[in-house]
Design an enzyme around this catalytic site. Structure first.
Site, mmCIF file in Angstrom:
data_model
loop_
_atom_site.group_PDB
_atom_site.id
_atom_site.type_symbol
_atom_site.label_atom_id
_atom_site.label_comp_id
_atom_site.label_asym_id
_atom_site.label_seq_id
_atom_site.Cartn_x
_atom_site.Cartn_y
_atom_site.Cartn_z
ATOM 1 C CG ASP A 68 29.324 23.231 39.158
ATOM 2 O OD1 ASP A 68 29.706 21.635 38.013
ATOM 3 O OD2 ASP A 68 28.391 22.620 39.994
ATOM 4 C CG ASP A 143 24.077 33.684 38.802
ATOM 5 O OD1 ASP A 143 25.090 34.237 39.132
ATOM 6 O OD2 ASP A 143 24.309 32.729 40.558
ATOM 7 C CB ALA A 184 24.967 28.593 41.863
ATOM 8 C CG LEU A 187 21.910 26.640 48.631
ATOM 9 C CD1 LEU A 187 20.612 25.955 49.147
ATOM 10 C CD2 LEU A 187 22.507 25.274 48.196
ATOM 11 C CB SER A 188 26.436 31.063 48.555
ATOM 12 O OG SER A 188 26.148 32.091 47.902
#
Length: 284
Positions: A68, A143, A184, A187-188
């Site tokens: 990615d 992001d 990415a 989310l964490s």
């Protein structure tokens, strides 16, 4: 589809072997192929070498061999073009990729017969402003992160949406992401998963120091302004986790939807939640 470019992350295992095979598959189908200059040299094909930025005028579609992160980098380089990108996953999760190395012959066949659809993915534009002057401007597919350094103390970020004050966030920082980036870093940090077909902007605090600091979502055409405050200058802005800029106390970071977008090649039968389930939970 007679002209295809190939961008390669040579640090990935078997990347050069896969590149060589892909070139052979394509040329066997009478396709004109160009490979990024460094990889072309590795496969002893200087005759098909191009810089990635030269793909714009030479190819109709780009294969990206890597993970990615590789695709994110290529997407930023080609952001001012409308070139579709097909990811071949040589990494781990591969949320943005659509094929695996073992699928190369089938992937080539599908692309050549047009058995795919194109997804437009929104991008973000970030500006770093100091004393009224724009120091840096960049674009992101995933992001824009605003965070303290490795050993820096907590930072405080005052957030405004369309010049309306939202809140003050103290902690490790803030992530402003696209729906593509929702799986990415956001989310964490506890941010929501958002379908990439929903053009919105996510704002996710990083390790906030208060319990009432929560992620929120705004419309795609709204603008976010973040004022940085801290008793130190160990802070930075990251673009897709790959490009970094130092920031100082009282700097202003402005993030909005970019005029550019990324076009991804996707198989018609694979939906976003199918990929999400497979990547996060296995094939169950």
């Amino acid at each position: 589809m007679k002209k295809i470019g190939i961008a390669v992350n040579q640090t990935k295992h078997s990347a050069i072997d896969v590149t060589r095979k892909l070139v052979q598959f394509l040329e066997a189908k009478s396709v004109t192929v160009f490979v990024d200059r460094a990889a072309a040299e590795k496969i002893d094909r200087p005759d098909i070498a191009l810089d990635i930025l030269e793909f714009q005028d030479k190819v109709d579609l780009v294969f990206v061999l890597g993970g990615d992160g590789t695709l994110l980098g290529v997407a930023r380089q080609l952001a001012n073009t409308s070139l579709p990108i097909l990811g071949i996953n040589l990494g781990h999760l591969g949320f943005l990729s659509e094929a695996e190395p073992e699928d190369l012959p089938a992937a080539v066949e599908r692309v050549l017969r047009g058995d795919y659809h194109l997804e437009k993915r929104m991008m973000l534009e970030a500006s770093i402003i100091r004393n009224g002057q724009i120091l840096h401007k960049d674009i992101a597919l995933n992001d824009v992160g605003i965070a303290k350094g490795s050993f820096g103390r907590m930072i405080t970020l005052s957030v405004y949406v369309d010049d309306m004050y939202v809140d003050k966030y103290s902690g490790d920082g803030l992530i402003i992401s696209t729906p593509t980036g929702s799986t990415a870093y956001s989310l964490s940090c506890g941010g929501p998963i958002v379908s990439p077909h929903t053009n919105v902007i996510l704002v996710t605090p990083i390790c906030p120091h208060t319990l009432n600091s929560r992620p929120f979502i705004i419309q795609k055409d709204q603008e976010i302004k973040v004022e940085v405050s801290a008793p130190h200058n160990d802070m930075g802005v990251t673009i897709d986790g790959q490009v970094g800029y130092k920031v100082e106390a009282n700097d202003l970071i402005v993030v909005r939807k970019s005029l550019h977008s990324t076009t991804l090649v996707k198989w018609k039968e694979r939906g976003f939640f199918d990929v999400l389930r497979q990547k996060l939970h296995g094939s169950d």
